[in-house]
Structures are given as C-alpha cells and as structure tokens.
Scaffold this active site. Structure first.
Site, PDB file in Angstrom:
ATOM      1  N   LEU A 107      17.485  -8.304 -24.424  1.00 19.51           N
ATOM      2  CA  LEU A 107      17.518  -6.854 -24.592  1.00 19.51           C
ATOM      3  C   LEU A 107      17.955  -6.135 -23.330  1.00 19.51           C
ATOM      4  O   LEU A 107      17.866  -4.909 -23.255  1.00 19.51           O
ATOM      5  CB  LEU A 107      16.140  -6.344 -25.035  1.00 19.51           C
ATOM      6  CG  LEU A 107      15.665  -6.841 -26.397  1.00 19.51           C
ATOM      7  CD1 LEU A 107      14.323  -6.212 -26.754  1.00 19.51           C
ATOM      8  CD2 LEU A 107      16.696  -6.552 -27.488  1.00 19.51           C
ATOM      9  N   GLY A 108      18.435  -6.866 -22.341  1.00 23.75           N
ATOM     10  CA  GLY A 108      18.961  -6.245 -21.135  1.00 23.75           C
ATOM     11  C   GLY A 108      20.368  -5.720 -21.339  1.00 23.75           C
ATOM     12  O   GLY A 108      20.871  -5.623 -22.470  1.00 23.75           O
ATOM     13  N   GLN A 109      21.037  -5.408 -20.241  1.00 17.78           N
ATOM     14  CA  GLN A 109      22.350  -4.773 -20.298  1.00 17.78           C
ATOM     15  C   GLN A 109      23.390  -5.645 -21.001  1.00 17.78           C
ATOM     16  O   GLN A 109      24.273  -5.136 -21.685  1.00 17.78           O
ATOM     17  CB  GLN A 109      22.832  -4.457 -18.872  1.00 17.78           C
ATOM     18  CG  GLN A 109      24.169  -3.724 -18.821  1.00 17.78           C
ATOM     19  CD  GLN A 109      24.704  -3.579 -17.405  1.00 17.78           C
ATOM     20  OE1 GLN A 109      24.317  -4.329 -16.515  1.00 17.78           O
ATOM     21  NE2 GLN A 109      25.585  -2.616 -17.199  1.00 17.78           N
ATOM     22  N   ASP A 124       9.038 -15.919 -24.033  1.00 17.24           N
ATOM     23  CA  ASP A 124       8.639 -15.663 -22.653  1.00 17.24           C
ATOM     24  C   ASP A 124       9.046 -16.874 -21.830  1.00 17.24           C
ATOM     25  O   ASP A 124       8.522 -17.979 -22.033  1.00 17.24           O
ATOM     26  CB  ASP A 124       7.122 -15.441 -22.587  1.00 17.24           C
ATOM     27  CG  ASP A 124       6.632 -15.142 -21.178  1.00 17.24           C
ATOM     28  OD1 ASP A 124       7.446 -15.182 -20.238  1.00 17.24           O
ATOM     29  OD2 ASP A 124       5.426 -14.883 -21.014  1.00 17.24           O
ATOM     30  N   TYR A 151      15.961 -10.767  -5.180  1.00 14.89           N
ATOM     31  CA  TYR A 151      16.934 -10.975  -6.254  1.00 14.89           C
ATOM     32  C   TYR A 151      18.062 -11.894  -5.787  1.00 14.89           C
ATOM     33  O   TYR A 151      18.391 -12.883  -6.453  1.00 14.89           O
ATOM     34  CB  TYR A 151      17.491  -9.620  -6.693  1.00 14.89           C
ATOM     35  CG  TYR A 151      18.571  -9.675  -7.754  1.00 14.89           C
ATOM     36  CD1 TYR A 151      18.328 -10.225  -9.006  1.00 14.89           C
ATOM     37  CD2 TYR A 151      19.832  -9.141  -7.512  1.00 14.89           C
ATOM     38  CE1 TYR A 151      19.297 -10.250  -9.979  1.00 14.89           C
ATOM     39  CE2 TYR A 151      20.817  -9.157  -8.483  1.00 14.89           C
ATOM     40  CZ  TYR A 151      20.551  -9.716  -9.716  1.00 14.89           C
ATOM     41  OH  TYR A 151      21.530  -9.741 -10.672  1.00 14.89           O
TER      42      TYR A 151
END
Length: 389
Positions: free
Chosen positions: A80-82, A122, A211
């Site tokens: 559901l990210g970019q 998950d 990151y």
C-alpha cells in the site's frame, strides 16, 4: 525447494531413534521456564535456515520454480506504499489478476481491495510470511516494505526492525523456497564521501541515515545470498520517484510530488529544500517498467545484482519554473528543513546507469517537461472531478 519436515536422516532402523528424539524434544519444549535460551529459537534457526548450496553445485540464480511457459505467482510486501499498487496493476495486466498478491499490515481502500488478491502480511512475523509463500505457491517476491529516509530518522528502532530484521526474514524464505527476489535500493544508499555527479554503480557508499544503512545492508546481503545459496536476487537503486496517485510518504524527495498537489489546489508551494538542491528523479511509470524489465531479464544478461537507474536530475527551482510554464500564478517559497537538507546534500546529484542500459537495455520515457505535463493533467483532472462532485 527445501523440505524442512524431515531434517534428520538415520541409517538402518531409523524410526525408534527418531521417536525417542521427538519425545525428548517435546518434553524440553513443555518444561517450565528456567532462564535458559528457549529451545524454540534454536529449532527455528535450524529448520528455517537457507538451503545449503556448495560452490561447486548445479545451483544458479535461475532458481524460480515455474516453467518458462507459466506465469510467475507474485507476492508484493508493503503493497500500500507509493509503488506497490501501481506495480500490482502492471503485473496483473501481464500475468493475470489472480497471479499477483498485494499485501500490507494496513487495511486497503475499497478500490485496491476489489482490484485483485490482497492479504494481511507482517514481514516481522516469520511464520505468517512463510505460510503465505507456501500456501500460495509464490515464485516471485517483491519486497517493498520499508520506512523511508525522514521517517526512519524520527524512529530509528522501528526502521531497524522493519528495514533490517524484516529483510532477513524475506531473504531466508526466498532462499529456502527458490524464489526470485526483488528488493529496491535507493539514492539514499550513498553518503557524503560518495562521488555525486555522476554516481557509478560501484563506489564508496557510507550513508548517514538508518534508511541508507539498511539499504546498503540489503544490497550486500542479497548479493551474499546469491553467491552463497544461489538466490536469484535482483535490486535497483531507485532515484526519487514521482507519482500522482499517491501522497508523499516521508521521503526527502517528497517536495517533487507535493508541488503538483499544492500548485493545483492552492497555487502556493513551500519547499523544504534549497532551490539549488539537485537530485536524480524518475516518473513512476518508468520506475515500475524498469522493475518488471529487470525481473524478466535473462540471468545471463545480468553482470551484477544491483543496478543504478535514472531518468532525469533537477533542482526545486528548475522544477518550479517548469510547473510555472503551465501555471504562471504559482507562488513558491522556501522554508528549509535542516534534517532533510542534510540528507539531500549527502545523496547523488546524478546517477550513472550505463550498466543497466547496456546489460538489459534500460531506457526511460519521461523527461522533465513530459513529467510536469503528465502530473498536472492527472492531478488537475482529479481536482476538477472532486469540485464537480
């Protein structure tokens, strides 16, 4: 594919010995806690370890378990990210709706839920993830779950868990079940000591964010699993990705998405980077196509496991001027975010992606003028529909 159900083999009459060992193990597992290291941890590490492949074996990174005439069965984590929803749409057009499973820990919007298979997954739950791969006969795994740069700096412990521990689960499962694994990397995998203009595929990296550190870790671990276990690991270092159908997700390059939304809605935009901050960028359609192309590339064409890809490089000032050609009344101001600016100043200004272009014929479609026109058309039409409703 490994079979972990019978990890021990005995010569002669093996069953009495096996039953005896099973009884001892059962008693140990049911015994009250004594402060010792739980036996279940050791059993997990033994049972779920990557398949053992010697350097002289026949294993290769063409390890996917489907025939050349079959479609892969794809699982996308962090869907559901970019990028996940867009990639699922592209892959479903190519391989069929039911052959691509989108997953995340969040509840999907209605349009995503009804567009194709979606499941809860998950990546920190090893057992659940393994069951998904087995029960759905997954052959490709696209691992998009991650905390981005600015968000990761605000919560290092969570970023370490998601970006590093989650990756380890993915690597072990992919190696055990012979999957073709894609893990994206980023411009954030480089640091202030890296050559910045251009930045080649192989050079000093030394990032300064959790990151970036986690992405270098992913690159090196993926290459290690490839050489050690024969894992078919493939990785692209994405530049800043610009898309119209998703909101900014906490990255340093978010300004290049936000400017279009603000330009259409309010006619005013406040940028959190300096006007002359140059970074490599790419429109999402090019990014998704590159991902599919590298996943489909013949193994023999890949000279490395991790590639730079690029389309364009621009500054906030250059982007604003291009947008103002279409919307002359746009007002742009600058309120510098010191954290994001420091991150941007340590990243590449321009990517050298010549290896990708030579090895598997990568070529981008969108330059800055095409990008701006496409974004304004998309967001402008959505805004007009919303006003009409």
């Amino acid at each position: 594919m490994c079979d972990t159900s019978t990890p021990l083999v005995f010569a002669g009459d093996s069953m009495p010995v096996f039953r005896a060992l099973s009884k001892v193990a059962k008693q140990a597992l049911l015994a009250p806690a004594c402060g010792c290291q739980p036996l279940t941890v050791a059993i997990r590490n033994i049972s779920f370890s990557p398949r053992q492949v010697t350097s002289g074996s026949d294993a290769s990174f063409h390890s996917v378990s489907f025939s050349e005439t079959d479609h892969p069965k794809v699982l996308i984590t962090g869907g559901l990210g970019q990028l996940g929803v867009g990639l699922a749409k592209l892959l479903r057009k190519r391989f069929g709706k039911n052959n691509v499973i989108l997953s995340d820990i969040r509840k999907p919007p209605s349009n995503v839920f009804h567009s194709g298979p979606f499941i809860y997954s998950d990546i920190l739950d090893y057992k659940n993830l393994r069951e998904i791969v087995v029960n759905n006969r997954i052959t490709w795994l696209v691992h998009y779950s991650a905390l981005l740069s600015a968000v990761g700096e605000a919560n290092v412990a969570l970023a370490r868990a998601v970006n590093i521990t989650g990756l380890h689960n993915i690597l072990d499962i992919a190696a055990e079940h012979g999957l073709r694994l894609f893990v994206p990397s980023t411009i954030g995998a480089f640091g202030p000591t890296s050559p910045r203009n251009p930045t080649p595929d192989l050079c000093v990296q030394r990032p300064r964010t959790i990151y970036g550190v986690s992405k270098v870790h992913a690159e090196l671990m993926g290459e290690y699993y490839h050489h050690r276990y024969g894992l078919d690991f493939r990785c692209l270092r994405y530049p800043g990705i610009i898309s119209a159908d998703s909101q900014p997700g906490g990255g340093t390059t978010d300004y290049a998405v936000q400017i279009f939304h603000d330009a259409v809605k309010t006619g005013k935009f406040e940028c959190n980077l300096k006007p002359d901050t140059r970074l490599p960028m790419m429109y999402i359609d090019d990014c998704l196509r590159a991902t599919l192309e590298v996943m489909e590339a013949p193994a023999e064409s890949l000279s490395m496991r991790t590639y730079n890809i690029n389309a364009m490089s621009f500054t906030p000032e250059e982007l604003a001027k291009e947008v103002q050609k279409q919307l002359p009344d746009l007002q742009v101001t600058y309120e510098i975010d010191s954290v994001r600016q420091a991150i941007a100043d340590s990243w590449p200004m321009n990517f050298d992606d010549s290896n990708a272009r030579n090895d598997w014929c990568w070529k981008h479609d969108y330059d800055l003028p095409e990008l701006v026109q496409t974004m304004l058309n998309f967001i402008g039409s959505d805004s007009r529909i919303a006003q009409a409703n």
